[in-house]
Design an enzyme around this catalytic site. Structure first.
Site, PDB file in Angstrom:
ATOM      1  N   ASP A  35       0.870  -1.188   0.000  1.00  0.00           N
ATOM      2  CA  ASP A  35       0.000   0.000   0.000  1.00  0.00           C
ATOM      3  C   ASP A  35       0.899   1.228   0.000  1.00  0.00           C
ATOM      4  O   ASP A  35       1.595   1.503   0.984  1.00  0.00           O
ATOM      5  CB  ASP A  35      -0.894  -0.030   1.265  1.00  0.00           C
ATOM      6  CG  ASP A  35      -1.456   1.349   1.647  1.00  0.00           C
ATOM      7  OD1 ASP A  35      -1.761   1.554   2.848  1.00  0.00           O
ATOM      8  OD2 ASP A  35      -1.546   2.228   0.758  1.00  0.00           O
ATOM      9  N   VAL A  36       0.945   1.938  -1.139  1.00  0.00           N
ATOM     10  CA  VAL A  36       1.759   3.152  -1.232  1.00  0.00           C
ATOM     11  C   VAL A  36       0.875   4.357  -0.958  1.00  0.00           C
ATOM     12  O   VAL A  36       0.034   4.711  -1.788  1.00  0.00           O
ATOM     13  CB  VAL A  36       2.406   3.291  -2.634  1.00  0.00           C
ATOM     14  CG1 VAL A  36       3.277   4.544  -2.704  1.00  0.00           C
ATOM     15  CG2 VAL A  36       3.223   2.049  -2.977  1.00  0.00           C
ATOM     16  N   GLY A  37       1.038   4.920   0.256  1.00  0.00           N
ATOM     17  CA  GLY A  37       0.248   6.095   0.619  1.00  0.00           C
ATOM     18  C   GLY A  37       1.067   7.355   0.369  1.00  0.00           C
ATOM     19  O   GLY A  37       2.178   7.296  -0.158  1.00  0.00           O
ATOM     20  N   GLY A  82      -9.509   7.695  -5.618  1.00  0.00           N
ATOM     21  CA  GLY A  82      -8.260   7.101  -5.119  1.00  0.00           C
ATOM     22  C   GLY A  82      -8.339   5.584  -5.069  1.00  0.00           C
ATOM     23  O   GLY A  82      -9.306   5.025  -4.552  1.00  0.00           O
ATOM     24  N   THR A 128       0.105  28.068  23.954  1.00  0.00           N
ATOM     25  CA  THR A 128       0.153  27.953  22.479  1.00  0.00           C
ATOM     26  C   THR A 128       0.143  26.480  22.079  1.00  0.00           C
ATOM     27  O   THR A 128      -0.640  26.055  21.228  1.00  0.00           O
ATOM     28  CB  THR A 128       1.410  28.656  21.930  1.00  0.00           C
ATOM     29  OG1 THR A 128       1.352  30.037  22.298  1.00  0.00           O
ATOM     30  CG2 THR A 128       1.503  28.507  20.419  1.00  0.00           C
ATOM     31  N   ASP A 141      -6.729   3.680  -3.200  1.00  0.00           N
ATOM     32  CA  ASP A 141      -6.778   3.264  -1.793  1.00  0.00           C
ATOM     33  C   ASP A 141      -8.211   3.243  -1.301  1.00  0.00           C
ATOM     34  O   ASP A 141      -8.643   2.317  -0.609  1.00  0.00           O
ATOM     35  CB  ASP A 141      -5.914   4.175  -0.927  1.00  0.00           C
ATOM     36  CG  ASP A 141      -6.335   5.651  -1.023  1.00  0.00           C
ATOM     37  OD1 ASP A 141      -6.899   6.053  -2.057  1.00  0.00           O
ATOM     38  OD2 ASP A 141      -6.109   6.375  -0.042  1.00  0.00           O
ATOM     39  N   ARG A 142      -8.981   4.239  -1.717  1.00  0.00           N
ATOM     40  CA  ARG A 142     -10.386   4.321  -1.275  1.00  0.00           C
ATOM     41  C   ARG A 142     -11.202   3.172  -1.893  1.00  0.00           C
ATOM     42  O   ARG A 142     -12.086   2.601  -1.266  1.00  0.00           O
ATOM     43  CB  ARG A 142     -10.977   5.681  -1.651  1.00  0.00           C
ATOM     44  CG  ARG A 142     -10.240   6.853  -1.010  1.00  0.00           C
ATOM     45  CD  ARG A 142     -10.809   8.182  -1.471  1.00  0.00           C
ATOM     46  NE  ARG A 142     -12.161   8.393  -0.949  1.00  0.00           N
ATOM     47  CZ  ARG A 142     -12.943   9.403  -1.360  1.00  0.00           C
ATOM     48  NH1 ARG A 142     -12.521  10.235  -2.305  1.00  0.00           N
ATOM     49  NH2 ARG A 142     -14.144   9.566  -0.827  1.00  0.00           N
ATOM     50  N   ILE A 153       4.958   3.728   3.051  1.00  0.00           N
ATOM     51  CA  ILE A 153       4.535   2.486   2.398  1.00  0.00           C
ATOM     52  C   ILE A 153       4.291   1.442   3.482  1.00  0.00           C
ATOM     53  O   ILE A 153       5.091   1.304   4.417  1.00  0.00           O
ATOM     54  CB  ILE A 153       5.606   1.990   1.401  1.00  0.00           C
ATOM     55  CG1 ILE A 153       5.775   3.019   0.262  1.00  0.00           C
ATOM     56  CG2 ILE A 153       5.219   0.616   0.838  1.00  0.00           C
ATOM     57  CD1 ILE A 153       6.887   2.682  -0.728  1.00  0.00           C
ATOM     58  N   LYS A 154       3.157   0.756   3.355  1.00  0.00           N
ATOM     59  CA  LYS A 154       2.877  -0.363   4.272  1.00  0.00           C
ATOM     60  C   LYS A 154       2.828  -1.626   3.417  1.00  0.00           C
ATOM     61  O   LYS A 154       2.250  -1.621   2.328  1.00  0.00           O
ATOM     62  CB  LYS A 154       1.511  -0.171   4.963  1.00  0.00           C
ATOM     63  CG  LYS A 154       1.472   0.821   6.096  1.00  0.00           C
ATOM     64  CD  LYS A 154       1.577   2.271   5.614  1.00  0.00           C
ATOM     65  CE  LYS A 154       0.399   2.689   4.797  1.00  0.00           C
ATOM     66  NZ  LYS A 154       0.546   4.038   4.206  1.00  0.00           N
TER      67      LYS A 154
HETATM   68  N1  LIG Z   1       6.116   5.259  12.304  1.00  0.00           N
HETATM   69  C1  LIG Z   1       5.366   6.211  11.698  1.00  0.00           C
HETATM   70  N2  LIG Z   1       5.883   6.937  10.697  1.00  0.00           N
HETATM   71  C2  LIG Z   1       5.109   7.882  10.069  1.00  0.00           C
HETATM   72  N3  LIG Z   1       3.835   8.175  10.400  1.00  0.00           N
HETATM   73  C3  LIG Z   1       3.311   7.470  11.410  1.00  0.00           C
HETATM   74  C4  LIG Z   1       4.020   6.454  12.091  1.00  0.00           C
HETATM   75  N4  LIG Z   1       3.214   5.907  13.029  1.00  0.00           N
HETATM   76  C5  LIG Z   1       2.051   6.545  12.930  1.00  0.00           C
HETATM   77  N5  LIG Z   1       2.106   7.512  11.984  1.00  0.00           N
HETATM   78  C6  LIG Z   1       0.993   8.400  11.680  1.00  0.00           C
HETATM   79  O1  LIG Z   1       0.353   7.832  10.518  1.00  0.00           O
HETATM   80  C7  LIG Z   1       0.122   8.850   9.559  1.00  0.00           C
HETATM   81  C8  LIG Z   1       0.260   8.226   8.206  1.00  0.00           C
HETATM   82  O2  LIG Z   1      -0.737   7.231   8.175  1.00  0.00           O
HETATM   83  P1  LIG Z   1      -0.814   6.291   6.921  1.00  0.00           P
HETATM   84  O3  LIG Z   1      -2.171   5.659   6.954  1.00  0.00           O
HETATM   85  O4  LIG Z   1       0.370   5.434   6.829  1.00  0.00           O
HETATM   86  O5  LIG Z   1      -0.746   7.391   5.732  1.00  0.00           O
HETATM   87  P2  LIG Z   1      -0.776   7.176   4.162  1.00  0.00           P
HETATM   88  O6  LIG Z   1      -1.528   5.891   3.881  1.00  0.00           O
HETATM   89  O7  LIG Z   1      -1.506   8.404   3.691  1.00  0.00           O
HETATM   90  O8  LIG Z   1       0.661   7.136   3.749  1.00  0.00           O
HETATM   91  C9  LIG Z   1       1.191   9.902   9.790  1.00  0.00           C
HETATM   92  O9  LIG Z   1       0.698  11.152   9.388  1.00  0.00           O
HETATM   93  C10 LIG Z   1       1.430   9.823  11.317  1.00  0.00           C
HETATM   94  O10 LIG Z   1       0.555  10.708  12.001  1.00  0.00           O
HETATM   95  C1  LIG Z   2      -7.377  11.367  -0.915  1.00  0.00           C
HETATM   96  C2  LIG Z   2      -6.087  10.574  -1.038  1.00  0.00           C
HETATM   97  C3  LIG Z   2      -4.918  11.501  -1.296  1.00  0.00           C
HETATM   98  C4  LIG Z   2      -5.871   9.820   0.283  1.00  0.00           C
HETATM   99  O1  LIG Z   2      -4.604   9.244   0.258  1.00  0.00           O
HETATM  100  P1  LIG Z   2      -3.805   8.855   1.616  1.00  0.00           P
HETATM  101  O2  LIG Z   2      -4.284   9.760   2.695  1.00  0.00           O
HETATM  102  O3  LIG Z   2      -4.203   7.463   1.907  1.00  0.00           O
HETATM  103  O4  LIG Z   2      -2.369   8.991   1.287  1.00  0.00           O
HETATM  104  C5  LIG Z   2      -6.221   9.535  -2.176  1.00  0.00           C
HETATM  105  O5  LIG Z   2      -7.367   8.759  -1.940  1.00  0.00           O
HETATM  106  C6  LIG Z   2      -6.347  10.185  -3.535  1.00  0.00           C
HETATM  107  O6  LIG Z   2      -5.357  10.532  -4.142  1.00  0.00           O
HETATM  108  N1  LIG Z   2      -7.624  10.341  -4.027  1.00  0.00           N
HETATM  109  C7  LIG Z   2      -7.868  10.897  -5.342  1.00  0.00           C
HETATM  110  C8  LIG Z   2      -9.061  11.825  -5.339  1.00  0.00           C
HETATM  111  C9  LIG Z   2     -10.392  11.172  -4.918  1.00  0.00           C
HETATM  112  O7  LIG Z   2     -10.376  10.141  -4.204  1.00  0.00           O
HETATM  113  O8  LIG Z   2     -11.444  11.711  -5.326  1.00  0.00           O
HETATM  114  K   LIG Z   3      -6.148   8.006   4.032  1.00  0.00           K
END
Ligand SMILES: Nc1ncnc2c1ncn2[C@@H]1O[C@H](COP(=O)(O)OP(=O)(O)O)[C@@H](O)[C@H]1O
Ligand SMILES: CC(C)(COP(=O)(O)O)[C@@H](O)C(=O)NCCC(=O)O
Ligand SMILES: [K+]
Length: 243
Positions: A6-8, A94, A172, A96-97, A12-13
């Site tokens: 899963d490339v976010g 997306g 703050t 992922d969605r 990456i997971k």
């Molecule tokens: N080890 C980690 N490294 C980076 N982010 C982490 C970690 N553990 C938890 N997080 C949290 O997870 C969020 C990213 O979630 P994730 O679902 O992996 O994002 P994406 O799928 O968008 O890449 C980060 O913004 C952070 O708040």
């Molecule tokens: C909204 C997202 C950036 C979320 O990605 P993530 O937070 O998982 O990295 C991804 O689903 C995306 O690129 N969507 C395209 C636009 C849409 O879903 O309408």
């Molecule tokens: K997300």
């Protein structure tokens, strides 16, 4: 054996599956993709297929250097999904969605489902009991909110997430934590209230890197599963194999 990736937009997971059994999870940066994937494939020689869902900034070609080791499958808009995509711009949705929606339909059939993914962005995806994907919402994730407060102002510090002591922030740092964390929690509870005004019954699935951190602040009963996207990716791959 299958390797799901899963490339976010933050990281990456990856996970190794034996049928529906999750064997091991890996989390790494985009830069580590090839080195880590080779490491995993050396550790799990029985992996024959690699399935990728990507919304991040990783070139497809990068994966092709692995093609002599595994068969590479990309989940794309052309893949098969167990729902009807009613998004008015289906090819911009997306991946992922779409994978999250796919997993929600497979794991929780015949009911309305709301999937909330707390990652770089917070995404809300609603699939009704007739397996119609209706859409949802996209909002800035926790890290984005802290970063934008710092980057878009002269004086605010860059903080990392922390639960506020009191919603009335008396410093703050506390004011920023309250604004970000209570803001996200109230947004989520507020959206759930909106969905409840239109749908009497639905289940809520919470996932994403910030799900565990935030789950305790949410009023509603929620099915929290940090690995939901990886599990859904495994199931979506199997769904495409059975066609
Ligand atoms: N080890 C980690 N490294 C980076 N982010 C982490 C970690 N553990 C938890 N997080 C949290 O997870 C969020 C990213 O979630 P994730 O679902 O992996 O994002 P994406 O799928 O968008 O890449 C980060 O913004 C952070 O708040
Ligand atoms: C909204 C997202 C950036 C979320 O990605 P993530 O937070 O998982 O990295 C991804 O689903 C995306 O690129 N969507 C395209 C636009 C849409 O879903 O309408
Ligand atoms: K997300």
């Amino acid at each position: 054996m299958l390797l799901t990736i899963d490339v976010g937009n933050t990281r990456i997971k990856a996970a190794v599956f034996e049928q529906n059994r999750l064997i091991e999870i890996f989390v790494f940066s985009n830069e580590e993709l090839i080195q880590k994937t080779n490491y995993i494939l050396n550790q799990y020689q029985k992996v024959k297929n690699l399935v990728v869902a990507s919304v991040g900034n990783v070139e497809k070609d990068l994966f092709l250097s692995l093609k002599d080791k595994v068969e590479i499958h990309f989940i794309t808009h052309e893949s098969r999904f167990p729902f009807t995509n009613l998004y008015s711009t289906p090819t911009t949705l997306g991946i992922d969605r779409m994978v999250l929606a796919s997993g929600a339909v497979i794991q929780f059939p015949n009911q309305n489902r709301l999937v909330i993914d707390l990652g770089t962005c917070i995404t809300y995806d609603f699939i009704d009991e007739k397996d119609n994907y209706l859409g949802g919402a996209i909002s800035p994730g926790i890290r984005l909110r802290y970063e934008s407060l710092h980057q878009q102002t002269a004086k605010l510090p860059l903080l990392t997430k922390n639960h506020p002591d009191n919603f009335i922030g008396n410093s703050t740092q506390e004011a920023i934590h309250s604004g970000v964390i209570n803001g996200v929690a109230l947004e989520i509870d507020g959206f759930i209230k909106l969905y409840k005004s239109q749908y009497a019954k639905f289940i809520i699935i919470l996932t994403g890197g910030d799900a565990e951190f935030l789950a305790i602040r949410l009023k509603n009963t929620i099915f929290a599963n940090s690995n939901f996207l990886l599990e859904s990716l495994n199931q979506t791959f199997q769904y495409n194999q059975n066609d």
